[in-house]
Design a protein around this motif. Structure first.
Motif, PDB file in Angstrom:
ATOM      1  N   LYS A 172       0.816  -1.216   0.000  1.00 25.72           N
ATOM      2  CA  LYS A 172       0.000   0.000   0.000  1.00 25.72           C
ATOM      3  C   LYS A 172       0.849   1.266   0.000  1.00 25.72           C
ATOM      4  CE  LYS A 172      -4.311  -1.385   2.244  1.00 25.72           C
ATOM      5  NZ  LYS A 172      -5.144  -1.197   3.445  1.00 25.72           N
ATOM      6  N   CYS A 173       2.066   1.147   0.484  1.00 29.42           N
ATOM      7  CA  CYS A 173       2.937   2.317   0.623  1.00 29.42           C
ATOM      8  C   CYS A 173       3.217   2.968  -0.731  1.00 29.42           C
ATOM      9  CB  CYS A 173       4.248   1.890   1.285  1.00 29.42           C
ATOM     10  SG  CYS A 173       5.448   3.210   1.380  1.00 29.42           S
ATOM     11  N   ILE A 174       2.993   4.286  -0.795  1.00 31.67           N
ATOM     12  CA  ILE A 174       3.227   5.013  -2.047  1.00 31.67           C
ATOM     13  C   ILE A 174       4.502   5.848  -1.965  1.00 31.67           C
ATOM     14  CG2 ILE A 174       0.820   5.081  -2.809  1.00 31.67           C
ATOM     15  CD1 ILE A 174       0.780   7.981  -1.530  1.00 31.67           C
ATOM     16  N   ASP A 175       5.258   5.585  -0.917  1.00 28.92           N
ATOM     17  CA  ASP A 175       6.544   6.248  -0.740  1.00 28.92           C
ATOM     18  C   ASP A 175       6.435   7.774  -0.668  1.00 28.92           C
ATOM     19  OD1 ASP A 175       9.278   6.292  -0.450  1.00 28.92           O
ATOM     20  OD2 ASP A 175       9.552   6.743  -2.563  1.00 28.92           O
ATOM     21  N   CYS A 176       5.438   8.245   0.096  1.00 26.27           N
ATOM     22  CA  CYS A 176       5.296   9.695   0.245  1.00 26.27           C
ATOM     23  C   CYS A 176       6.349  10.264   1.181  1.00 26.27           C
ATOM     24  CB  CYS A 176       3.899  10.027   0.757  1.00 26.27           C
ATOM     25  SG  CYS A 176       3.616   9.443   2.442  1.00 26.27           S
ATOM     26  N   GLY A 177       6.918   9.417   2.008  1.00 23.73           N
ATOM     27  CA  GLY A 177       8.001   9.850   2.897  1.00 23.73           C
ATOM     28  C   GLY A 177       7.553  10.519   4.187  1.00 23.73           C
ATOM     29  N   LEU A 178       6.218  10.591   4.407  1.00 21.95           N
ATOM     30  CA  LEU A 178       5.734  11.287   5.609  1.00 21.95           C
ATOM     31  C   LEU A 178       6.175  10.603   6.903  1.00 21.95           C
ATOM     32  CD1 LEU A 178       2.114  12.367   4.598  1.00 21.95           C
ATOM     33  CD2 LEU A 178       4.052  13.851   5.103  1.00 21.95           C
ATOM     34  N   CYS A 179       6.118   9.285   6.906  1.00 23.44           N
ATOM     35  CA  CYS A 179       6.494   8.564   8.136  1.00 23.44           C
ATOM     36  C   CYS A 179       7.969   8.785   8.463  1.00 23.44           C
ATOM     37  CB  CYS A 179       6.180   7.072   8.017  1.00 23.44           C
ATOM     38  SG  CYS A 179       6.916   6.294   6.575  1.00 23.44           S
ATOM     39  N   GLU A 180       8.783   8.776   7.421  1.00 29.16           N
ATOM     40  CA  GLU A 180      10.223   8.990   7.598  1.00 29.16           C
ATOM     41  C   GLU A 180      10.478  10.395   8.155  1.00 29.16           C
ATOM     42  OE1 GLU A 180      12.268   8.917   3.868  1.00 29.16           O
ATOM     43  OE2 GLU A 180      14.069   8.044   4.729  1.00 29.16           O
ATOM     44  N   ALA A 239      -0.889   2.330   5.163  1.00 33.32           N
ATOM     45  CA  ALA A 239       0.065   1.318   4.708  1.00 33.32           C
ATOM     46  C   ALA A 239       0.871   0.735   5.854  1.00 33.32           C
ATOM     47  CB  ALA A 239       1.016   1.944   3.689  1.00 33.32           C
ATOM     48  N   ILE A 240       0.964   1.484   6.924  1.00 30.48           N
ATOM     49  CA  ILE A 240       1.738   0.994   8.076  1.00 30.48           C
ATOM     50  C   ILE A 240       0.825   0.964   9.299  1.00 30.48           C
ATOM     51  CG2 ILE A 240       2.685   3.332   8.536  1.00 30.48           C
ATOM     52  CD1 ILE A 240       5.265   1.871   9.494  1.00 30.48           C
ATOM     53  N   SER A 241       0.917  -0.121  10.045  1.00 27.89           N
ATOM     54  CA  SER A 241       0.125  -0.218  11.275  1.00 27.89           C
ATOM     55  C   SER A 241       0.989  -0.915  12.317  1.00 27.89           C
ATOM     56  CB  SER A 241      -1.159  -1.005  11.020  1.00 27.89           C
ATOM     57  OG  SER A 241      -0.846  -2.258  10.460  1.00 27.89           O
ATOM     58  N   VAL A 249       0.328   9.277  10.672  1.00 30.65           N
ATOM     59  CA  VAL A 249       0.523  10.211   9.566  1.00 30.65           C
ATOM     60  C   VAL A 249       0.301   9.560   8.193  1.00 30.65           C
ATOM     61  CG1 VAL A 249       3.011   9.901   9.090  1.00 30.65           C
ATOM     62  CG2 VAL A 249       2.014  12.177   9.016  1.00 30.65           C
ATOM     63  N   CYS A 250       0.312   8.247   8.128  1.00 35.07           N
ATOM     64  CA  CYS A 250       0.273   7.561   6.827  1.00 35.07           C
ATOM     65  C   CYS A 250      -1.075   7.772   6.116  1.00 35.07           C
ATOM     66  CB  CYS A 250       0.539   6.067   7.013  1.00 35.07           C
ATOM     67  SG  CYS A 250       0.497   5.203   5.433  1.00 35.07           S
ATOM     68  N   PRO A 251      -1.073   8.385   4.933  1.00 38.69           N
ATOM     69  CA  PRO A 251      -2.339   8.666   4.242  1.00 38.69           C
ATOM     70  C   PRO A 251      -2.953   7.419   3.603  1.00 38.69           C
ATOM     71  CG  PRO A 251      -0.483   9.387   2.900  1.00 38.69           C
ATOM     72  CD  PRO A 251       0.094   8.879   4.182  1.00 38.69           C
ATOM     73  N   GLU A 252      -2.176   6.351   3.479  1.00 39.27           N
ATOM     74  CA  GLU A 252      -2.638   5.148   2.775  1.00 39.27           C
ATOM     75  C   GLU A 252      -2.962   3.988   3.718  1.00 39.27           C
ATOM     76  OE1 GLU A 252      -2.957   4.905  -0.672  1.00 39.27           O
ATOM     77  OE2 GLU A 252      -2.666   7.058  -0.545  1.00 39.27           O
ATOM     78  N   ILE A 266      13.391  -0.100  -0.698  1.00 37.30           N
ATOM     79  CA  ILE A 266      13.885  -0.466   0.646  1.00 37.30           C
ATOM     80  C   ILE A 266      13.043   0.291   1.668  1.00 37.30           C
ATOM     81  CG2 ILE A 266      15.834  -0.142   2.254  1.00 37.30           C
ATOM     82  CD1 ILE A 266      17.680  -0.788  -0.079  1.00 37.30           C
ATOM     83  N   TYR A 267      12.588  -0.414   2.677  1.00 30.69           N
ATOM     84  CA  TYR A 267      11.858   0.227   3.783  1.00 30.69           C
ATOM     85  C   TYR A 267      12.340  -0.446   5.061  1.00 30.69           C
ATOM     86  CZ  TYR A 267       7.993   2.411   6.316  1.00 30.69           C
ATOM     87  OH  TYR A 267       7.247   3.175   7.180  1.00 30.69           O
ATOM     88  N   ASN A 268      13.192   0.225   5.779  1.00 29.79           N
ATOM     89  CA  ASN A 268      13.743  -0.342   7.020  1.00 29.79           C
ATOM     90  C   ASN A 268      13.280   0.449   8.233  1.00 29.79           C
ATOM     91  OD1 ASN A 268      15.216  -2.177   5.537  1.00 29.79           O
ATOM     92  ND2 ASN A 268      17.096  -0.965   5.594  1.00 29.79           N
ATOM     93  N   GLU A 307      14.020   4.259   7.272  1.00 29.65           N
ATOM     94  CA  GLU A 307      14.831   4.553   6.081  1.00 29.65           C
ATOM     95  C   GLU A 307      14.087   4.020   4.859  1.00 29.65           C
ATOM     96  OE1 GLU A 307      18.186   2.033   5.589  1.00 29.65           O
ATOM     97  OE2 GLU A 307      19.089   3.313   4.067  1.00 29.65           O
ATOM     98  N   ILE A 308      13.797   4.930   3.927  1.00 30.59           N
ATOM     99  CA  ILE A 308      13.080   4.498   2.713  1.00 30.59           C
ATOM    100  C   ILE A 308      13.903   4.864   1.488  1.00 30.59           C
ATOM    101  CG2 ILE A 308      10.903   4.574   1.440  1.00 30.59           C
ATOM    102  CD1 ILE A 308       9.553   5.736   3.866  1.00 30.59           C
ATOM    103  N   ILE A 309      14.059   3.913   0.602  1.00 31.98           N
ATOM    104  CA  ILE A 309      14.661   4.214  -0.709  1.00 31.98           C
ATOM    105  C   ILE A 309      13.597   3.891  -1.751  1.00 31.98           C
ATOM    106  CG2 ILE A 309      16.498   3.644  -2.348  1.00 31.98           C
ATOM    107  CD1 ILE A 309      18.327   3.247   0.044  1.00 31.98           C
TER     108      ILE A 309
HETATM  109  S1  SF4 Z   1       3.541   7.494   5.309  1.00 25.43           S
HETATM  110 FE1  SF4 Z   1       2.651   5.574   4.558  1.00 25.43          FE
HETATM  111  S2  SF4 Z   1       2.584   5.784   2.342  1.00 25.43           S
HETATM  112 FE2  SF4 Z   1       3.957   7.369   3.107  1.00 25.43          FE
HETATM  113  S3  SF4 Z   1       6.011   6.428   3.011  1.00 25.43           S
HETATM  114 FE3  SF4 Z   1       5.216   6.049   5.068  1.00 25.43          FE
HETATM  115  S4  SF4 Z   1       4.226   4.023   4.951  1.00 25.43           S
HETATM  116 FE4  SF4 Z   1       4.514   4.766   2.848  1.00 25.43          FE
END
Ligand code: SF4
Ligand code: SF4
Length: 150
Positions: free
Chosen positions: A53-61, A107-109, A102-105, A85-87, A70-72
């Motif tokens: 589900k993660c769209i790599d918006c980078g908000l969580c990081e 994708a993380i719980s 913060v995750c809009p999708e 990469i999502y560590n 760490e997201i690549i």
């Molecule tokens: S906030 Fe959610 S969608 Fe955005 S990078 Fe993190 S896990 Fe992915």
């Protein structure tokens, strides 16, 4: 004096002897953890496509106060983005839950996996594959529990 102390001690023991135990015989017996508890993270997949589900918006990081995510990113053929990469380094995580909020999708719980002790710091780094596996297990268990209740 000694008799008084003994009497007081015994009265406390007797008082609790006939109440319900608040502890359990861990690890053969495990307590059910609250659903809103903050334990090991999980990455979720879309039910139908089984894609992350993660769209790599980078908000969580960005929001993580411990800077332990760490997201690549990678760009897919259809020009959508997902993490190559999502560590998460749980050795630094303070389990604030901001990444989940913060995750809009969605994708993380956070799962119910709370046995996180270890001797090796490297083992506290959970990769995308680890977190997806946790998510699959957790969501399957939740589904089975719900079906059992029906
Ligand atoms: S906030 Fe959610 S969608 Fe955005 S990078 Fe993190 S896990 Fe992915
Ligand atoms: S729970 Fe808090 S500290 Fe841990 S990864 Fe998420 S935002 Fe960072």
């Amino acid at each position: 004096m000694l008799f008084n102390d003994l009497r007081k001690g015994l009265s406390v023991t007797l008082k609790y002897l006939f109440t319900h135990a608040v502890t359990c015989q861990y690890p053969t017996q495990r307590l059910n953890v609250p659903e809103r508890g903050r334990w090991l993270h999980a990455l979720n997949l879309h039910e139908e496509s089984q894609k992350i589900k993660c769209i790599d918006c980078g908000l969580c990081e960005e929001v993580c106060p411990s800077k332990c995510i760490e997201i690549i990113p990678t760009e897919n053929k259809d020009h959508t983005k997902s993490p190559a990469i999502y560590n998460i380094d749980l050795g630094r995580c303070c389990f604030c839950g901001l990444c989940v909020e913060v995750c809009p999708e969605l994708a993380i719980s956070m799962s119910d996996k709370y046995e996180l002790a270890g001797y090796d710091r490297e083992k506290f780094i959970f990769t995308k594959e680890d977190l997806i596996k946790v998510g699959l297990e957790y969501n399957n268990n939740k589904l089975q529990k719900k079906e059992g209740e029906l």
